[in-house]
Enzyme design. Structure first.
Site, PDB file in Angstrom:
ATOM      1  N   CYS A 170       0.840  -1.195   0.000  1.00 21.41           N
ATOM      2  CA  CYS A 170       0.000   0.000   0.000  1.00 21.41           C
ATOM      3  C   CYS A 170       0.881   1.254   0.000  1.00 21.41           C
ATOM      4  O   CYS A 170       1.697   1.456   0.907  1.00 21.41           O
ATOM      5  CB  CYS A 170      -0.916  -0.017   1.218  1.00 21.41           C
ATOM      6  SG  CYS A 170      -1.812   1.526   1.429  1.00 21.41           S
TER       7      CYS A 170
ATOM      8  N   CYS B 109       0.502   3.418   3.141  1.00 20.05           N
ATOM      9  CA  CYS B 109       1.161   2.796   4.304  1.00 20.05           C
ATOM     10  C   CYS B 109       2.668   3.031   4.226  1.00 20.05           C
ATOM     11  O   CYS B 109       3.318   3.279   5.245  1.00 20.05           O
ATOM     12  CB  CYS B 109       0.851   1.298   4.377  1.00 20.05           C
ATOM     13  SG  CYS B 109      -0.778   0.929   5.075  1.00 20.05           S
TER      14      CYS B 109
ATOM     15  N   HIS C 287      -4.292   0.965   8.200  1.00 18.09           N
ATOM     16  CA  HIS C 287      -4.751   0.624   6.852  1.00 18.09           C
ATOM     17  C   HIS C 287      -6.236   0.276   6.870  1.00 18.09           C
ATOM     18  O   HIS C 287      -6.638  -0.773   7.353  1.00 18.09           O
ATOM     19  CB  HIS C 287      -3.947  -0.518   6.229  1.00 18.09           C
ATOM     20  CG  HIS C 287      -4.395  -0.779   4.824  1.00 18.09           C
ATOM     21  ND1 HIS C 287      -3.899  -0.084   3.749  1.00 18.09           N
ATOM     22  CD2 HIS C 287      -5.361  -1.597   4.336  1.00 18.09           C
ATOM     23  CE1 HIS C 287      -4.515  -0.481   2.652  1.00 18.09           C
ATOM     24  NE2 HIS C 287      -5.407  -1.407   2.990  1.00 18.09           N
TER      25      HIS C 287
ATOM     26  N   ASN D 104     -13.295   9.575  -2.114  1.00 21.36           N
ATOM     27  CA  ASN D 104     -13.695   8.714  -3.222  1.00 21.36           C
ATOM     28  C   ASN D 104     -13.715   7.269  -2.759  1.00 21.36           C
ATOM     29  O   ASN D 104     -12.816   6.834  -2.034  1.00 21.36           O
ATOM     30  CB  ASN D 104     -12.698   8.855  -4.378  1.00 21.36           C
ATOM     31  CG  ASN D 104     -12.664  10.262  -4.952  1.00 21.36           C
ATOM     32  OD1 ASN D 104     -13.678  10.954  -4.969  1.00 21.36           O
ATOM     33  ND2 ASN D 104     -11.506  10.690  -5.407  1.00 21.36           N
TER      34      ASN D 104
ATOM     35  N   GLY E 129     -14.155   6.804  -8.188  1.00 24.47           N
ATOM     36  CA  GLY E 129     -12.869   7.337  -8.650  1.00 24.47           C
ATOM     37  C   GLY E 129     -11.721   7.089  -7.703  1.00 24.47           C
ATOM     38  O   GLY E 129     -10.686   7.754  -7.774  1.00 24.47           O
TER      39      GLY E 129
ATOM     40  N   HIS F 257      -6.238   3.039   0.183  1.00 27.80           N
ATOM     41  CA  HIS F 257      -6.031   3.336   1.603  1.00 27.80           C
ATOM     42  C   HIS F 257      -6.894   4.574   1.837  1.00 27.80           C
ATOM     43  O   HIS F 257      -6.665   5.613   1.206  1.00 27.80           O
ATOM     44  CB  HIS F 257      -4.550   3.605   1.889  1.00 27.80           C
ATOM     45  CG  HIS F 257      -4.230   3.904   3.331  1.00 27.80           C
ATOM     46  ND1 HIS F 257      -3.306   3.182   4.065  1.00 27.80           N
ATOM     47  CD2 HIS F 257      -4.690   4.873   4.169  1.00 27.80           C
ATOM     48  CE1 HIS F 257      -3.224   3.676   5.292  1.00 27.80           C
ATOM     49  NE2 HIS F 257      -4.056   4.718   5.372  1.00 27.80           N
TER      50      HIS F 257
ATOM     51  N   HIS G 126      -8.626   7.851   2.281  1.00 23.63           N
ATOM     52  CA  HIS G 126      -8.044   9.196   2.317  1.00 23.63           C
ATOM     53  C   HIS G 126      -9.105  10.227   2.017  1.00 23.63           C
ATOM     54  O   HIS G 126     -10.062   9.964   1.288  1.00 23.63           O
ATOM     55  CB  HIS G 126      -6.870   9.316   1.339  1.00 23.63           C
ATOM     56  CG  HIS G 126      -7.208   8.906  -0.057  1.00 23.63           C
ATOM     57  ND1 HIS G 126      -7.230   7.586  -0.452  1.00 23.63           N
ATOM     58  CD2 HIS G 126      -7.551   9.636  -1.148  1.00 23.63           C
ATOM     59  CE1 HIS G 126      -7.555   7.512  -1.735  1.00 23.63           C
ATOM     60  NE2 HIS G 126      -7.770   8.752  -2.186  1.00 23.63           N
TER      61      HIS G 126
END
Ligand code: AMP
Ligand code: ZN
Length: 116
Positions: A4, A7, A46, A87, A93, A98, A100
């Site tokens: 990730c 991460c 995560h 999103n 999209g 992860h 955000h």
């Protein structure tokens, strides 16, 4: 989460332009800004997407929203206003898996949320 990207940013394995950080969250500048202020706020746990928020990890979500206020003040957009976007999934999209939150500001963003 080994592969990730976010991460790796949290662990310092990939660099970022850090704006704010605490025990629960990291805020850094988006690499492809779409507004004068474009900052990503991510939990230091995560969580793949909005679909994966649970009661057990909800402390991180609370901390994200508390931290957004700090980042807004640091970015001097408290008075002028801003938009927060999350999103989720393909239609939403989401590219980085992860969780955000995009903080956008520094210009008039208009009232349209979706491009037609
Ligand atoms: P999303 O489409 O919601 O998954 O958004 C992912 C965002 O991450 C995009 O706006 C990218 O520009 C941003 N991004 C991707 N890689 C990086 C990176 N290494 N540092 C900062 N932002 C990034
Ligand atoms: Zn991750």
């Amino acid at each position: 989460m080994e592969n990730c990207l976010f991460c790796k940013i949290i662990k310092g394995e990939v660099g970022c332009e850090k704006v704010y950080e605490n025990e629960y969250i990291l805020a850094f500048k988006d690499i492809h800004p779409v507004a004068p202020v474009h900052i990503l706020i991510i939990p230091k746990l995560h969580i793949s997407s909005m679909n994966d928020i649970t009661y057990e990890n909800s402390e991180y979500i609370k901390q994200v929203y508390i931290a957004i206020r700090e980042v807004v003040r640091i970015s001097c957009i408290y008075e002028s206003g801003y938009r927060v976007i999350c999103n989720c999934g393909e239609d939403g999209g989401q590219v980085v898996a992860h969780l955000h939150f995009h903080l956008l500001g520094g210009k008039h963003l208009g009232s349209k949320i979706v491009h037609e």
